[in-house]
Design a protein around this motif. Structure first.
Motif, mmCIF file in Angstrom:
data_model
loop_
_atom_site.group_PDB
_atom_site.id
_atom_site.type_symbol
_atom_site.label_atom_id
_atom_site.label_comp_id
_atom_site.label_asym_id
_atom_site.label_seq_id
_atom_site.Cartn_x
_atom_site.Cartn_y
_atom_site.Cartn_z
ATOM 1 N N ASP A 83 0.988 -1.683 0.319
ATOM 2 C CA ASP A 83 0.074 0.180 0.100
ATOM 3 C C ASP A 83 0.869 0.754 -0.290
ATOM 4 O OD1 ASP A 83 -2.482 -1.177 0.095
ATOM 5 O OD2 ASP A 83 -3.221 -1.326 1.815
ATOM 6 N N ASN A 84 0.184 1.765 -0.652
ATOM 7 C CA ASN A 84 1.407 3.783 -0.788
ATOM 8 C C ASN A 84 2.264 3.976 -1.383
ATOM 9 O OD1 ASN A 84 -1.494 4.701 0.429
ATOM 10 N ND2 ASN A 84 -0.496 4.309 2.807
ATOM 11 N N ILE A 85 2.741 3.013 -1.871
ATOM 12 C CA ILE A 85 3.718 2.574 -2.715
ATOM 13 C C ILE A 85 3.672 2.003 -4.730
ATOM 14 C CG2 ILE A 85 6.010 1.254 -3.829
ATOM 15 C CD1 ILE A 85 5.827 2.691 -1.057
ATOM 16 N N ARG A 86 4.295 2.896 -5.488
ATOM 17 C CA ARG A 86 4.477 2.313 -6.753
ATOM 18 C C ARG A 86 5.069 1.840 -7.250
ATOM 19 N NH1 ARG A 86 2.061 7.556 -6.097
ATOM 20 N NH2 ARG A 86 3.787 8.311 -6.661
ATOM 21 N N LEU A 87 5.053 1.051 -8.383
ATOM 22 C CA LEU A 87 6.452 0.294 -8.961
ATOM 23 C C LEU A 87 6.647 0.498 -10.395
ATOM 24 C CD1 LEU A 87 7.017 -2.693 -7.210
ATOM 25 C CD2 LEU A 87 8.171 -0.407 -5.962
ATOM 26 N N TYR A 88 7.208 1.204 -10.869
ATOM 27 C CA TYR A 88 7.491 1.478 -12.384
ATOM 28 C C TYR A 88 8.502 0.760 -13.040
ATOM 29 C CZ TYR A 88 4.773 6.120 -11.161
ATOM 30 O OH TYR A 88 4.282 6.531 -10.076
ATOM 31 N N VAL A 89 8.158 -0.163 -14.533
ATOM 32 C CA VAL A 89 9.401 -0.384 -14.804
ATOM 33 C C VAL A 89 9.738 0.269 -16.267
ATOM 34 C CG1 VAL A 89 10.201 -2.540 -16.158
ATOM 35 C CG2 VAL A 89 8.741 -2.682 -13.594
ATOM 36 N N LEU A 90 10.590 1.071 -16.426
ATOM 37 C CA LEU A 90 11.306 2.198 -16.995
ATOM 38 C C LEU A 90 11.970 1.817 -17.840
ATOM 39 C CD1 LEU A 90 10.747 5.313 -14.601
ATOM 40 C CD2 LEU A 90 8.771 3.841 -16.418
ATOM 41 N N THR A 91 12.385 2.788 -19.021
ATOM 42 C CA THR A 91 13.803 2.249 -19.977
ATOM 43 C C THR A 91 14.356 3.790 -19.017
ATOM 44 O OG1 THR A 91 12.932 4.363 -21.253
ATOM 45 C CG2 THR A 91 11.917 1.876 -22.148
ATOM 46 N N LYS A 92 15.481 3.957 -20.287
ATOM 47 C CA LYS A 92 16.908 4.655 -19.408
ATOM 48 C C LYS A 92 16.392 6.051 -19.596
ATOM 49 C CE LYS A 92 20.824 1.963 -20.004
ATOM 50 N NZ LYS A 92 21.772 2.102 -20.881
ATOM 51 N N ALA A 93 15.313 5.899 -20.855
ATOM 52 C CA ALA A 93 14.675 7.678 -21.417
ATOM 53 C C ALA A 93 13.438 7.834 -20.253
ATOM 54 C CB ALA A 93 14.429 7.674 -22.534
ATOM 55 N N GLY A 94 13.029 6.696 -19.490
ATOM 56 C CA GLY A 94 12.189 7.258 -18.629
ATOM 57 C C GLY A 94 10.692 6.786 -18.875
ATOM 58 N N THR A 95 10.218 6.126 -20.626
ATOM 59 C CA THR A 95 8.926 5.628 -20.684
ATOM 60 C C THR A 95 9.227 4.071 -20.005
ATOM 61 O OG1 THR A 95 9.899 4.494 -22.428
ATOM 62 C CG2 THR A 95 9.244 7.115 -22.327
ATOM 63 N N GLU A 96 8.289 4.059 -19.579
ATOM 64 C CA GLU A 96 7.560 2.539 -19.209
ATOM 65 C C GLU A 96 7.736 1.463 -20.425
ATOM 66 O OE1 GLU A 96 3.777 2.134 -16.293
ATOM 67 O OE2 GLU A 96 3.567 3.804 -17.108
ATOM 68 N N VAL A 97 8.285 1.006 -19.704
ATOM 69 C CA VAL A 97 8.487 -0.667 -21.108
ATOM 70 C C VAL A 97 7.220 -1.441 -21.154
ATOM 71 C CG1 VAL A 97 10.102 -0.226 -20.343
ATOM 72 C CG2 VAL A 97 9.415 -1.970 -19.280
ATOM 73 N N PRO A 98 6.611 -2.034 -22.085
ATOM 74 C CA PRO A 98 5.940 -2.832 -22.470
ATOM 75 C C PRO A 98 6.064 -4.347 -21.286
ATOM 76 C CG PRO A 98 6.480 -3.047 -24.570
ATOM 77 C CD PRO A 98 7.708 -2.109 -23.173
ATOM 78 N N VAL A 99 5.021 -4.676 -20.966
ATOM 79 C CA VAL A 99 4.342 -6.138 -19.980
ATOM 80 C C VAL A 99 5.938 -6.978 -20.768
ATOM 81 C CG1 VAL A 99 3.871 -8.311 -19.762
ATOM 82 C CG2 VAL A 99 2.631 -5.819 -19.430
ATOM 83 N N GLY A 100 6.134 -7.824 -19.405
ATOM 84 C CA GLY A 100 7.901 -8.869 -20.222
ATOM 85 C C GLY A 100 9.258 -8.313 -21.037
ATOM 86 N N THR A 101 8.985 -6.646 -21.025
ATOM 87 C CA THR A 101 10.185 -5.945 -21.877
ATOM 88 C C THR A 101 11.079 -5.699 -20.499
ATOM 89 O OG1 THR A 101 9.227 -5.637 -23.124
ATOM 90 C CG2 THR A 101 11.267 -4.352 -23.068
ATOM 91 N N PRO A 102 12.460 -5.805 -20.071
ATOM 92 C CA PRO A 102 13.554 -5.668 -19.198
ATOM 93 C C PRO A 102 13.632 -4.287 -18.973
ATOM 94 C CG PRO A 102 14.030 -7.628 -20.334
ATOM 95 C CD PRO A 102 13.383 -6.934 -21.211
ATOM 96 N N GLY A 103 13.479 -3.614 -17.842
ATOM 97 C CA GLY A 103 13.914 -1.842 -16.978
ATOM 98 C C GLY A 103 14.148 -1.578 -16.309
ATOM 99 N N GLU A 104 14.517 -0.415 -15.841
ATOM 100 C CA GLU A 104 14.815 -0.638 -14.431
ATOM 101 C C GLU A 104 14.158 -0.015 -13.623
ATOM 102 O OE1 GLU A 104 17.969 2.341 -12.158
ATOM 103 O OE2 GLU A 104 17.570 3.084 -14.052
ATOM 104 N N LEU A 105 13.816 -0.802 -12.754
ATOM 105 C CA LEU A 105 12.835 -0.771 -11.222
ATOM 106 C C LEU A 105 13.176 0.979 -10.584
ATOM 107 C CD1 LEU A 105 10.650 -1.679 -9.892
ATOM 108 C CD2 LEU A 105 11.984 -2.573 -8.335
ATOM 109 N N HIS A 106 11.844 1.621 -10.361
ATOM 110 C CA HIS A 106 12.248 2.983 -10.286
ATOM 111 C C HIS A 106 10.298 2.943 -8.963
ATOM 112 C CE1 HIS A 106 13.634 4.416 -13.400
ATOM 113 N NE2 HIS A 106 14.158 5.340 -13.335
ATOM 114 N N ILE A 107 11.258 3.307 -7.718
ATOM 115 C CA ILE A 107 9.484 3.267 -6.334
ATOM 116 C C ILE A 107 9.563 4.341 -6.972
ATOM 117 C CG2 ILE A 107 9.723 2.255 -4.110
ATOM 118 C CD1 ILE A 107 11.918 0.350 -4.238
ATOM 119 N N ALA A 108 8.140 5.017 -5.946
ATOM 120 C CA ALA A 108 7.786 5.810 -6.057
ATOM 121 C C ALA A 108 6.278 5.929 -4.780
ATOM 122 C CB ALA A 108 7.036 7.038 -7.398
#
Length: 162
Positions: A83-108
């Motif tokens: 609860d109260n946490i958001r997890l994003y999987v993003l490219t180096k450019a900061g855009t969300e990647v499609p399901v199944g595509t590797p990216g960097e985890l960001h936490i908010a």
């Protein structure tokens, strides 16, 4: 500690005596497939194994995954945000990647630290504006992950040598 616990229960044959044990939470490092297999072998289905994930910069544990029914031959996902946490999987450019595509985890979210004490530049580099939600901040974990079809997140490794 989980692996040490499992080795101890195997060596001493005490797994059958742990009848009141209902849930075990594993946190602090990637949960190896061997540990999930050993856990299931020794404690069966009566004891739940929950995989927790989270860095110190974000309230220590920010996601959870119930390992019940997990294929013990693959890594345990780190799951979904608490609860109260958001997890994003993003490219180096900061855009969300499609399901199944590797990216960097960001936490908010509300569990995020303010930054690194006495390290303004590092704080600026790792704690960035939350461009996905449009307000607040997010933390760049350096962890490579991918979102599974189920919505759970799977840990793949690090983007650096940390």
């Amino acid at each position: 500690m989980l692996q040490a616990f499992l080795r101890y229960t195997e060596a001493t044959g005490t797994a059958g005596h742990l009848t009141s044990l209902r849930r075990v939470f594993s946190s602090g490092e990637a949960l190896p497939t061997g540990a999930v297999r050993s856990f299931t072998d020794f404690l069966g289905d009566r004891t739940g194994l929950i995989n927790l994930y989270g860095p110190t910069e974000a309230a220590v544990d920010v996601s959870h995954f119930d390992c019940a029914g997990l294929d013990a031959h693959r890594l345990s996902p780190i799951g979904r945000p608490i609860d109260n946490i958001r997890l994003y999987v993003l490219t180096k450019a900061g855009t969300e990647v499609p399901v199944g595509t590797p990216g960097e985890l960001h936490i908010a979210g509300t569990g995020l630290a303010r930054g690194y004490l006495g390290a303004e530049e590092l704080t600026k580099e790792q704690f960035q504006p939350d461009t996905v939600a449009g307000s607040g901040r997010m933390y760049r974990t350096g962890d490579l992950v991918r979102r599974l079809d189920s919505g759970d997140i799977e840990y793949l490794g690090r983007r650096d040598a940390q």
